[in-house]
Design an enzyme around this catalytic site. Structure first.
Site, PDB file in Angstrom:
ATOM      1  N   GLY A  69       9.102  25.648  -0.113  1.00  0.00           N
ATOM      2  CA  GLY A  69      10.304  25.018   0.417  1.00  0.00           C
ATOM      3  C   GLY A  69      11.205  24.395  -0.625  1.00  0.00           C
ATOM      4  CB  CYS A  86      17.598  46.118  25.319  1.00  0.00           C
ATOM      5  SG  CYS A  86      18.392  47.413  24.388  1.00  0.00           S
ATOM      6  CB  CYS A 141      17.051  50.434  25.859  1.00  0.00           C
ATOM      7  SG  CYS A 141      16.061  48.964  25.607  1.00  0.00           S
ATOM      8  CB  CYS A 173      15.936  48.800  20.166  1.00  0.00           C
ATOM      9  SG  CYS A 173      16.716  49.244  21.719  1.00  0.00           S
ATOM     10  CB  CYS A 226      17.069  45.431  20.903  1.00  0.00           C
ATOM     11  SG  CYS A 226      16.169  45.692  22.428  1.00  0.00           S
TER      12      CYS A 226
END
Lengths: 145, 302, 198, 372
Positions: free
Chosen positions: B36, B245, B247, B280, B274
């Site tokens: 970090g 989606c 889809c 996807c 997506c």
């Protein structure tokens, strides 16, 4: 007739020599000799330009300068050169010329001759430049009492 | 024989030379050792503009070897113009193979997304970071910012989150959600959506963050805590995903949907898709909706 | 004399091993030994990472022939500068004493990156206890839960001076332990170390 | 369908690249030679070298031609090219007192030691757009050149070194005991901003390096902001030296222990004298800032020298240092600005989502009560 000059001075003048004359001189140096050994380069790279400024008298890096560097072995002697810009043929030729003089080769005088011409050329260029700059100097009238 | 006869051909230049790679590598090791912490490095100018993934690009060029397979994608999309450009550069410079499938990739360079697929041990995620400083919204003075990180003093950040919550009823931070890494440093999770934050927590993979313009590298090693900053009674929320989606797929294994982007239509309605296009496509092939042949990448060398 | 210069693919592979080990402290890996290097494995960290911008140092025990010193071998191969332990960016140590470890720069909370990277030569590494070896348990970033590590040929006080104990975190040292045959592990400054009795 | 297929982006990039390259190649006019660019567009070449941080006129001209005259894009090409080149080392530090002047003016005094040499400057040329017949203009230029060539050879001893390499005004001020003397004997290693990124708290050498390759417009804007805008770190600045001249480039010969001058670079140098009026300052003296950049770029060097002295005098906690170090690099600022053109729909979607959630929260009765 050549003027004896230090190796450092010779390298400076070879760095400034016009490419075509430099190549011709180096080609002459190579004539009848085995091919030079390229110890390093010719490589294009940079050197960091460092300056000392006046206010604190301290150093800083102004930027990089593009240069080409070459180290060769010619007539069993090491020759070196660094020229400004991207100039691999010029750097290689100058390193060969450097070695030729160090080795007191047949063409050492030709190399020194080239250096002398470069030196005179530089002086003439500089004088010519001043000739054109000088009229731009501001001339003041005498101040009245 | 002339000078030109003995002059060798000029060596072809790589995008990043060995010495530059070493510098990036040294910064990477420090970044991993101090999870970090934003390690400063002498970011080189890349053939892509600063802000266009030059930090991620330097990381990828520094870590990949000939056996690596690299995926580069942008907004979840392998065909995105900048991703395609970076992928070409990496392939030409390092001679590595590339893929769109994150399961095959050893190194995944990304802008704004983490793959929907769960990444595995040995994989490295390289994130392109435009603004590495998570506290810039609450403090501009770089001396003070460094002090805050050095002392782990994140009180200003907490105050700002609290004010946000009071004023708006929710924490309105959107992307690049601030997270505490390894219990010590607050990092900007690049502008990835909050959706992508949970996969970074106790991950199997290594995440490297590169900010080229701001000359910082930071890292999250595998098996490291990544805790979004929030209050005990205000759970961290990822983006709501209510619409599947276009889809039409519901994810087979249940509750985790995929991150959706909105495609506004001329008539004012929206359809959704997506954002991870490779994921996807594979779902659609699995459902028999897409010809598997279309998954093969057909990029040509330029 | 064998080549000591790491470049290109070989350099990347060696770096990758160092990166993977520091990512997961305490895991054992092997350096890619097919790159025959004319320098002991303890020097590889520097051979892979150093260049003209890096200062390196080694302790007396890490100089097998004595002359040239191990640091000098690395300097010749990489262009790095040879320096004292107290100024080292990369330190190459063989059987270091706690005193030598104490000399190394650890950085500060403002500049933790100034802490040294340390390569330490050890005789053996194992993930399960061995008789007579120094036995520790590691936890922290990169370690899921806890991880056992057994080390042969190291002063236990040196081991206990690494990890979180190597400085006031985020200051500290990042260490790689490497055997002569190229087995390697790492203990980063963020690693917690507990000593186990065998 | 507005959605990009996996291959679409790649094809579009290639087509866009072709459009750039082909339009450049198919231009109806004659090809622009690098020599022409160096000869005729010298200020642009100098600016590219300065902002690119690399001295080489040919490289800068090549970049300028490729970038079709976009200076920042040219500087980017130069810097990306530099990234691919090895660094051989560092020159021996050259003292800027060695500048071989082609132009030198001292605004602070009427007759300083050394010349007031106007040299080649646009300062006093009338800003009238020249619209001669092109053929006539070329013909008369050639005739003038021929006439010059017929003049007798120049006496090579004419230029004296005290004229070409004049002393600097700062030294005059020091002799008059009018300048704070900040010279010291310790000689810190200069910061290398290409290796260690400069950030607030950086030494002055890093600040000077940063400004030497900063974007000219950014430095001028920051300078003006400090004159007229909210950051009032500048008030009574007078210029000491303004010079355009050459500095030698000297490197160590690796085979012999001697320096070799391999050539020179043109630089613009400025001294900026600031009146001291702060509570802790010596009111009887001046202090001086310094500017130096590759090529002929007086605006940039003047802004740099002014900002240098402004930073020396700035109060702790002033944002001037951060502004100089972090916001004046043309590649940084332009790169970030231009990245806004990249797709951001993933992040924008996340922002839209919070708006939606906020609205839902707003509709809760408790929130309404607060609002009323």
């Amino acid at each position: 007739m050549t003027i004896a000059m230090t190796r450092a001075r010779r390298c400076e003048l070879l760095a400034a020599a016009p490419l075509q004359q430099l190549l011709e001189t180096a080609d002459a140096c190579l004539d009848g000799q085995p091919a030079p050994v390229l110890l390093s380069g010719p490589d294009v790279g940079t050197v960091v330009m460092t300056v000392r400024e006046p206010v604190e008298a301290s150093r800083f890096h102004l930027g990089d300068v593009l240069v080409t560097q070459s180290t060769v072995e010619h007539r069993s002697i090491k020759g070196w050169s660094m020229r400004m810009g991207d100039d691999r043929p010029g750097a290689l030729a100058a390193a060969i010329c450097d070695a030729e003089v160090e080795a007191a080769g047949h063409h050492a005088a030709a190399v020194e001759q080239l250096c002398n011409e470069v030196e005179h050329g530089q002086a003439a260029t500089r004088a010519e430049e001043w000739h054109r700059l000088e009229p731009t100097v501001v001339r003041f009238e005498e101040m009245g009492e | 024989m002339t000078v030109l006869d003995v002059l060798p051909d000029a060596a072809t230049a790589a995008v990043l030379d060995e010495s530059s790679k070493r510098e990036v590598r040294r910064a990477i090791l420090t970044a991993i050792a101090i999870p970090g912490y934003q390690v400063p490095f002498g970011s080189r100018e890349m053939p892509v503009a600063r802000g266009w993934g030059s930090g991620g690009l330097q990381l990828t060029l520094a870590i990949v070897g000939q056996s690596d397979i690299v995926k580069v994608y942008d907004q979840g999309e392998d065909g995105g113009v900048n991703a395609a450009n970076l992928r070409r550069l990496i392939r030409q410079s390092e001679g590595v193979n590339t893929t769109t499938d994150p399961r095959e990739a050893t190194v995944i360079q990304t802008r704004h997304r983490v793959p929907e697929d769960t990444l595995q041990s040995g994989q490295t995620l390289v994130l392109q970071v435009p603004v590495p400083e998570p506290l810039r919204g609450v403090e501009r003075d770089m001396h003070e910012l460094r002090r805050m990180h050095a002392e782990g003093d994140y009180s200003k950040m907490w105050v700002s989150l609290y004010e946000d919550l009071v004023r708006n009823g929710v924490i309105t931070k959107t992307t690049g959600y601030p997270c505490l890494v390894g219990g010590r440093y607050v990092v900007a999770t690049t502008p990835i959506p909050r959706w992508d934050v949970p996969p970074l927590h106790q991950a199997e993979f290594l995440s490297l963050f590169g900010a080229g313009r701001e000359k910082r590298i930071y890292a999250i090693p595998p098996h490291t805590d990544v805790e979004p900053l929030t209050f005990d009674d205000v759970p961290f929320q990822v983006e709501e995903v209510s619409t599947p989606c276009r889809c039409g797929l519901v994810v087979p294994d249940g509750d985790r949907q995929s991150y959706q982007v909105e495609l506004p239509q001329q008539d004012g309605s929206s359809i959704w898709a997506c954002s991870d296009t490779d994921w996807c496509s594979r779902q659609r092939v699995g459902a028999g909706l897409l010809d598997p042949a279309t998954l093969t990448e057909t990029e040509v060398e330029l | 004399m064998m080549d000591t210069i790491l470049r290109g693919q070989a350099s990347q592979e060696v770096f990758d091993t160092f990166m993977r080990t520091i990512s997961e402290p305490g895991t054992l890996r092997s350096l890619p030994m097919h790159h025959e290097l004319g320098a002991p494995t303890v020097a590889w960290l520097a051979l892979a990472l150093a260049d003209v911008d890096v200062a390196i140092a080694s302790n007396p025990a890490a100089q097998p022939g004595g002359n040239p010193s191990l640091s000098q071998v690395v300097a010749d191969a990489t262009g790095a500068t040879v320096t004292e332990l107290s100024e080292a960016w990369i330190a190459l140590l063989d059987r270091p004493t706690p005193g030598e470890l104490a000399k190394l720069p650890r950085g500060t909370a403002l500049e933790p990156e100034l802490g040294a990277r340390v390569s330490i030569a050890v005789d053996g590494l194992a993930s399960t206890p061995r008789d007579g070896w120094t036995q520790v348990e590691l936890s922290g970033p990169g370690v899921p839960g806890r991880r056992s590590l057994a080390i042969e040929g190291i002063d236990p006080d040196v081991v206990m001076g690494l990890g979180r104990n190597s400085g006031d975190f985020p200051a500290g040292l990042d260490a790689w332990l490497v055997t002569p045959t190229g087995q390697i592990t790492a203990i980063s400054r963020s690693t917690h170390i507990e000593r186990e009795s065998n | 369908m507005g959605y990009v297929a996996a291959k679409g982006g790649f094809d579009a990039i290639r087509a866009a690249e072709d459009l750039v390259a082909n339009t450049r190649l198919e231009g109806k006019s004659s090809w622009l030679d690098l020599d022409q660019i160096i000869d005729r567009l010298g200020y642009a070449v100098d600016r590219v070298m300065g902002e690119g941080g690399l001295w080489d006129e040919t490289t800068a001209a090549r970049a300028f031609r490729q970038a079709e005259g976009d200076v920042i894009e040219s500087a980017h090409l130069v810097r990306a090219h530099r990234s691919t080149l090895p660094r051989f080392g560092t020159t021996d530090a050259v003292d800027v007192d060695e500048i071989d002047v082609m132009r030198r003016i001292v605004p602070a005094f009427r007759e300083p030691p050394g010349p007031q040499l106007l040299g080649r400057t646009l300062d006093y040329t009338g800003r009238l757009l020249d619209t001669p017949d092109e053929d006539d203009a070329r013909r008369s230029a050639l005739e003038a050149a021929a006439a010059r060539a017929e003049q007798p050879a120049v006496d090579v001893t004419e230029a004296t070194s005290d004229v070409r390499v004049p002393g600097r005004l700062l030294d005059v001020l020091r002799q008059m005991d009018l300048a704070v003397d900040r010279r010291s004997n310790d000689d810190p290693e200069p910061a290398d901003i290409a290796r260690v990124p400069a950030r607030p708290g950086a030494p002055r050498s890093a600040v000077l390096s940063t400004m030497a390759r900063a974007e000219s417009g950014a430095l001028v804007a920051l300078w003006y902001r400090n004159i007229l805008g909210p950051d009032r770190n500048l008030h009574e600045v007078t210029l000491g030296e303004v010079r355009h001249g050459r500095l030698p480039v000297r490197v160590q010969h690796p085979l012999i222990d001697e320096q070799v001058e391999i050539g020179n670079v043109r630089v613009t140098e400025v001294e900026a004298i600031e009146d001291l009026d702060g509570p802790d300052e010596d009111r009887t003296k001046f202090d001086v800032g310094y500017g130096l950049t590759f090529g002929h770029n007086e605006r940039k060097a003047i802004a740099m020298a002014n900002l240098d002295i402004a930073l020396t005098r700035a109060d702790a906690g002033s944002f001037l240092e951060q502004s100089i170090l972090m916001t004046t690099d043309g590649l940084d600022s332009s790169g970030f600005l231009e990245h806004l053109k990249l797709p951001h729909y993933v992040t924008f979607r996340s922002m839209v989502e919070r708006k939606t959630v906020e609205r839902k929260t707003d509709e809760r009765p408790s929130t309404e009560a607060v609002a009323s």
